[in-house]
Scaffold this active site. Structure first.
Site, PDB file in Angstrom:
ATOM      1  N   ASP A 126       0.874  -1.369   0.002  1.00  0.00           N
ATOM      2  CA  ASP A 126       0.048   0.050   0.009  1.00  0.00           C
ATOM      3  C   ASP A 126       0.931   1.251  -0.046  1.00  0.00           C
ATOM      4  O   ASP A 126       1.585   1.533   1.017  1.00  0.00           O
ATOM      5  CB  ASP A 126      -0.862  -0.085   1.238  1.00  0.00           C
ATOM      6  CG  ASP A 126      -1.887  -1.097   1.372  1.00  0.00           C
ATOM      7  OD1 ASP A 126      -1.750  -2.119   0.398  1.00  0.00           O
ATOM      8  OD2 ASP A 126      -2.901  -1.044   1.968  1.00  0.00           O
ATOM      9  N   LYS A 182      -7.074   3.181  -2.985  1.00  0.00           N
ATOM     10  CA  LYS A 182      -7.360   3.228  -1.625  1.00  0.00           C
ATOM     11  C   LYS A 182      -7.672   4.563  -1.044  1.00  0.00           C
ATOM     12  O   LYS A 182      -6.878   5.451  -1.350  1.00  0.00           O
ATOM     13  CB  LYS A 182      -6.088   2.398  -0.899  1.00  0.00           C
ATOM     14  CG  LYS A 182      -6.347   2.339   0.668  1.00  0.00           C
ATOM     15  CD  LYS A 182      -5.253   1.692   1.299  1.00  0.00           C
ATOM     16  CE  LYS A 182      -5.009   1.796   2.795  1.00  0.00           C
ATOM     17  NZ  LYS A 182      -4.015   1.009   3.536  1.00  0.00           N
ATOM     18  N   LYS A 203     -10.273   0.195  -1.874  1.00  0.00           N
ATOM     19  CA  LYS A 203     -10.213  -0.042  -0.511  1.00  0.00           C
ATOM     20  C   LYS A 203     -10.492   1.259   0.267  1.00  0.00           C
ATOM     21  O   LYS A 203      -9.612   1.978   0.501  1.00  0.00           O
ATOM     22  CB  LYS A 203      -8.768  -0.697  -0.090  1.00  0.00           C
ATOM     23  CG  LYS A 203      -8.493  -0.989   1.331  1.00  0.00           C
ATOM     24  CD  LYS A 203      -7.294  -1.356   1.682  1.00  0.00           C
ATOM     25  CE  LYS A 203      -6.923  -1.445   3.216  1.00  0.00           C
ATOM     26  NZ  LYS A 203      -5.632  -1.712   3.416  1.00  0.00           N
TER      27      LYS A 203
END
Lengths: 295, 493, 287
Positions: A132, A195, A231
């Site tokens: 991430d 995300k 996400k």
């Protein structure tokens, strides 16, 4: 990198969200949603004081959500800082729970590209299944979209076979137009997932931001044929919220996205709340948090 | 450590279970009577009409049908109340009655919402979130005007008109009653209201509220019946003012009936609004706006955006997205909290919509309907799009009053303004663009009374509503909404 | 004596900015009050009316989108020009039976009325428009717009003030009009036309017809391009006929009486409202 042309109207988004949130999810459809949501959780600990022990506990929890209810899914992944990758991999050996690591000078991203790339390579080497990264918000807000895109591109290369989630940190982008533009840049530059947030900046994930990202993903899919995951992270702690996100997902991106390969919740306390709801749905008795393990 | 997990990573096919609104606490009477002079009274001829639930075709109850004598009684009661207690009361006291009604509507909101959906077929989400709250808000807004009328129109003294006859349609039964009653009462008039014959029930609950609110008898009278009763009211010599919401055809009949009679009237009639989407619009929000413009209340909306104009460069994208969005619309049981599109109000209306869809196909329009499964019994119509149509098609010219949208494309601003105005109607319009200057260019040039820019089908008691051209005359809502119920005389200097 | 032969003026109508005879070439004889002179007045045909409506329709978008300041100046200009033509107007009114004092008063009042309405052009909007506090994140405002093409049946009793007090508020509000000047008092038509012509009133904005009310009332009230009709008079049959016909395209009908054209009692921004529509616009407030 061409600036995204797609406009977003904030009030229109708010109204759409309100309408989606008015969906009433009952009975079996609620049970299904709760199970689905559990399987989509990236169980997360991202603190300076994280210890190998805490990570091991988290991993245990990831695979043993609630012993008295066999048949529940495990969470999708655990999400940790890079130094914890090996610990987590060991603890999760034999399971299909993924290990996700935050990298690229998380959460601020305030370091050189070279340093970020080294960090990402190390994380991949340590066995992270998913990485991430954060985008350079400063560069983005200054209009330097080319830099932002290039950076994502290079990080993607450095990931090797690991999946790349690109954190937009929407709380710092402020406008939905920016969220849309950043989503488009990230997807074009190779993100496997986009995300919302690091969880370190408020507001973190909001339904509005998430809806805009879903619409960006949908447009990207229609144009390029590639399904990018999503996400939302931070601020989603109640099962009711999780269900509302799933409603939004179902009615925006459709059934194809209703699985952990394409949708995750970045959350730490959501799992327990869902478990409480699952027990309630099965027993009809409202539950107390004291009966569910904290970590 | 082994983890066996059958539910992991399976392809989901997640659907929503029914989420029915509980109707346990709603008590629908076996029959409803006329509300005349503060009392529920049987009609003189003793006749009743069944009120049907359009979602089940089952009879809900029966409602009295007023005849000539009943109309006379109602008008007489209104006259007595006008000359008696209502005009002797101070304006502030009058206002307090309206506040009271607003509050009582709020208190009985769930009951009203359920009955509205049962009687008319609209989704509970709309009756609960739109119709009923707006009805209460309308009373609340006009309540406050009652003692401030001298400030509304500079240089003029405001006086009530007298006895008003108010005839309302079936698409927003309680809300239209509120739109009619609230300003009429705030300005000191008394009235006879006629709800539509297919949707009288919430008006009867409103009558009950008015009775419980201790409004002086005769101030509000409610007579139920069909168009013939409406005609009697319009022609009744004891009526000083007529307020009508309904079709343009009937509006014109009313104008003819009133010719030379020196009576005041306001008309809120049909529409065929243009909803214009430019390429630079926020497309995803525009899609929502389009859905809201034509599928809100099954398209039974006089201001529906039934003519969609899309700039050619985004036409494909908009059409594609609209079709996808239509697939997520849930059509079915009005009392399910997840229903987006409920039942068509009546069998007649369903036939009318179906005949237009046939006409559209005969005229060569390309039909698209969402793949929803319609219930076996009841009156239903799938959300429908027509593309490949032009201004000369009947489905583009005529008001369908159903969930049927006609899509055309355009290239320039001037072209689309011309097409938007190429209609006898002028009730509403919509424009979607990110460019401020273009919004004002287009909103100013569309000849219609309500224009929504980057939104559609929004209503508010403070916001005047009404049409240009054949869409009617007079406004409802806002300061403007007081005018139809006032005589203005110059202030003495 | 060496009397010069006077040059008489041919009475014409005013259609689309041009001085025109009736296309039918019909006239009616009109005799001055002292019965000395007889003159021919154009007798407008249905086609003259249709042409006028077309002209008014074509002029509408331009006139209604002019700035209020510009409309104000043009109407004020009409007053200026009329002032210069006072003597001629007085003469025409006298020929229609007014005594010189009354005629002078009527001319002065007409000029003052134009000044009055010129001043309203950029103000009535401010008085009657509103920003509406809706319960949602929207900017919502209501503004006035001109109704469109207005047919005016001018009062029979007044040859100048009655005509101008019918036209002025209509014009100020951005409408265009076709006015039927009464057969009893038609003599000022040409002077009024010349005034409009030299005051930068665009062609087609005001059209003045002379002719018989009984002949034209049907056309005035049925024409589908006419959005509003202002009728001065008290004839029940005429009113019924007009209001019946008006239903055909939902025309806005105003029935006006003497007080609606007489000086003082007619001066009011509410006269402008006769031919105004209100438009409400919504826009989200967000980013």
């Amino acid at each position: 990198m061409k600036l995204s042309e797609t406009k977003v109207d904030q009030i229109g988004v708010q109204e759409r969200v309100a309408r989606l949130q008015s969906r009433s999810i009952k009975a079996d459809s609620k049970k299904e949603a709760l199970t689905l949501a559990l399987s989509m959780i990236d169980l997360t600990t991202l603190e300076g004081r994280d210890s190998p022990n805490k990570v091991r506990q988290l991993c245990y929890k990831a695979t043993h959500l609630h012993e008295s209810f066999p048949g529940l899914p495990h969470v999708a992944a655990i999400c940790v800082y890079a130094p914890m990758i090996r610990t987590a991999k060991e603890a999760l050996q034999g399971s299909t729970v993924k290990v996700a690591a935050v990298a690229t000078a998380f959460p601020s991203g305030m370091t050189s590209l070279e340093t970020k790339l080294d960090e990402v390579k190390q994380a991949a080497q340590d066995g992270a299944d998913e990485i991430d990264m954060v985008i350079s918000r400063g560069r983005f807000l200054s209009g330097d979209f080319d830099y932002v895109a290039e950076e994502i591109n290079r990080v993607k290369e450095a990931c090797g076979s690991a999946h790349l989630k690109v954190i937009l940190e929407t709380g710092e982008l402020v406008t939905l137009d920016n969220v849309r533009t950043a989503s488009d840049i990230a997807m074009a530059a190779g993100a496997d997932f986009i995300k919302t947030s690091t969880g370190k900046i408020q507001p973190a994930a909001t339904p509005e931001v998430t809806l805009v990202m879903m619409q960006a993903i949908k447009d990207f899919y229609h144009k390029n044929g590639r399904k990018v995951g999503l996400k939302p992270a931070g601020g989603i702690s109640k099962s009711k919220q999780a269900i509302q996100y799933l409603v939004m997902l179902r009615e925006t991106l459709g059934q194809d996205w209703l699985n952990p390969d394409l949708f995750r919740f970045g959350a730490s306390s959501l799992a327990n709340d869902i478990l409480m709801q699952v027990v309630k749905q099965n027993t009809g008795i409202y539950q107390s948090a004291s009966y569910f393990s904290l970590d | 450590m082994t983890i066996e997990n059958h539910s992991q990573n399976t392809q989901a096919n997640w659907t929503y279970d029914p989420a029915p609104q509980s109707i346990e606490h709603v008590d629908i009477h076996d029959s409803y009577e006329l509300f005349i002079n503060g009392k529920f009274t049987a009609s003189k001829n003793g006749s009743y009409r069944d009120s049907i639930n359009p979602a089940t075709e089952k009879t809900l109850t029966k409602v009295a049908e007023a005849g000539v004598e009943d109309v006379d009684l109602a008008v007489e009661a209104a006259r007595q109340a006008y000359e008696g207690p209502w005009s002797q009361m101070t304006a502030a006291e009058r206002g307090k009655f309206l506040f009271r009604i607003a509050r009582m509507i709020q208190e009985r909101s769930r009951e009203l919402a359920i009955v509205e959906s049962l009687d008319g077929g609209k989704p509970i989400r709309e009756s609960r979130d739109v119709d009923i709250p707006l009805a209460a808000a309308h009373f609340f807004y006009y309540a406050g005007w009652a003692d401030k009328l001298d400030y509304a129109f500079p240089g003029r003294q405001a006086q009530s008109v007298g006895v008003a006859a108010q005839i309302i349609p079936w698409n927003f039964p309680l809300l239209m009653a509120a739109w009619k009653l609230a300003p009429a009462l705030a300005t000191g008039n008394t009235l006879v209201l006629k709800p539509a014959e297919t949707t009288p029930l919430t008006a009867m609950i409103l009558a009950d509220i008015i009775r419980e609110a201790d409004l002086p008898p005769g101030v509000v009278n409610i007579v139920t019946g069909d168009g013939d009763l409406g005609k009697q009211l319009v022609r009744h010599p004891g009526i000083d003012k007529i307020a009508f919401t309904g079709s343009t055809t009937v509006g014109k009949e009313i104008m003819r009936a009133l010719a030379g009679k020196d009576k005041r009237f306001t008309l809120e009639l049909g529409g065929k609004a243009a909803n214009i989407v430019f390429a630079d619009a926020a497309i995803d929000q525009a899609i929502e706006g389009i859905v809201n413009s034509i599928f809100f209340n099954q398209g039974h909306v006089c201001c529906a955006g039934s003519r969609l104009f899309v700039e050619e460069s985004v036409a494909k994208e908009v059409t594609q997205k609209l079709r996808e969005r239509m697939e997520t619309l849930i059509v079915g049981d009005p009392l399910d909290k997840n229903t987006d599109i409920g039942a068509i109000n009546s069998f007649d209306q369903l036939k009318r919509i179906q005949s237009y869809v046939e006409i559209g196909q005969q005229e060569g329009g390309d039909l698209y309907q969402s793949n929803c499964i319609l219930p076996e019994t009841g009156y239903w119509h799938a959300p429908t799009l027509f593309s490949n149509v032009s201004q000369s098609h009947r489905i583009v010219q005529e008001e369908i009053f159903g969930p049927v949208l006609a899509i055309q494309t355009f290239r320039t601003v001037d072209e689309v303004i011309d097409k938007a105005n190429n209609t006898p109607y002028g009730l509403s319009g919509g424009v979607w663009t990110d460019k401020g200057a273009k919004i004002f260019k287009v909103t100013r040039n569309i000849r219609a009374g309500v224009i929504w820019a980057n939104t559609f089908n929004k209503f508010d008691p403070s916001s005047p509503f009404g049409g240009y051209k054949e869409s009617g005359m007079g406004r409802e809502g806002g300061v403007e909404g007081l005018l139809p119920y006032l005589k203005l005389t110059p202030n003495t200097r | 004596m060496n009397d010069r032969i006077g040059v008489r003026k041919t009475h014409k109508m005013f259609i689309n900015g041009k001085f025109a005879r009736s296309e039918s070439e019909r006239t009616f004889g009109w005799t001055t009050s002292d019965t000395k002179d007889s003159t021919n007045i154009c007798r407008a045909s249905r086609k003259d009316f249709r042409d006028s409506v077309l002209a008014a329709k074509n002029a509408f978008s331009g006139w209604s989108s002019r700035t209020a300041y510009n409309r104000a100046q043009i109407i004020y200009r009409c007053a200026e020009i009329l002032e210069g033509r006072s003597a001629q107007l007085v003469e025409e009114l006298c020929a229609q039976g007014l005594n010189p004092e009354d005629a002078q008063l009527e001319v002065r009042q007409t000029i003052d009325l134009l000044v009055y309405y010129a001043g309203w052009a950029d103000k009535y909007q401010q008085l009657f428009s509103s920003v509406n506090p809706v319960s949602a994140p929207y900017f919502n405002f209501t503004a006035l717009e001109a109704t469109g093409v207005v047919a005016i049946i001018a009062p029979r009793e007044s040859g100048l003030l009655g005509i101008v007090s019918a036209i002025a508020p209509t014009l100020v509000g951005g409408n265009t009009c076709v006015t039927l000047i009464s057969e009893e008092n038609p003599l000022c038509t040409s002077s009024l036309s010349e005034t409009l012509h030299t005051s930068d009133v665009p062609a087609g904005v005001v059209n003045l017809l002379t002719g018989f009310r009984s002949e034209l009332i049907e056309q005035f009230s049925t024409h589908m391009e006419v959005n509003a009709l202002i009728y001065f008079g008290e004839d029940k049959d005429e009113i019924t006929r007009i209001e019946t016909n008006a239903a055909e395209n939902v025309k806005r009908v105003s029935i006006c009486a003497r007080r609606d054209w007489e000086y003082e009692s007619s001066l009011s921004p509410y006269a402008i409202l006769r031919t105004q529509e209100t438009k409400t616009t919504w826009h989200p407030i967000g980013f």
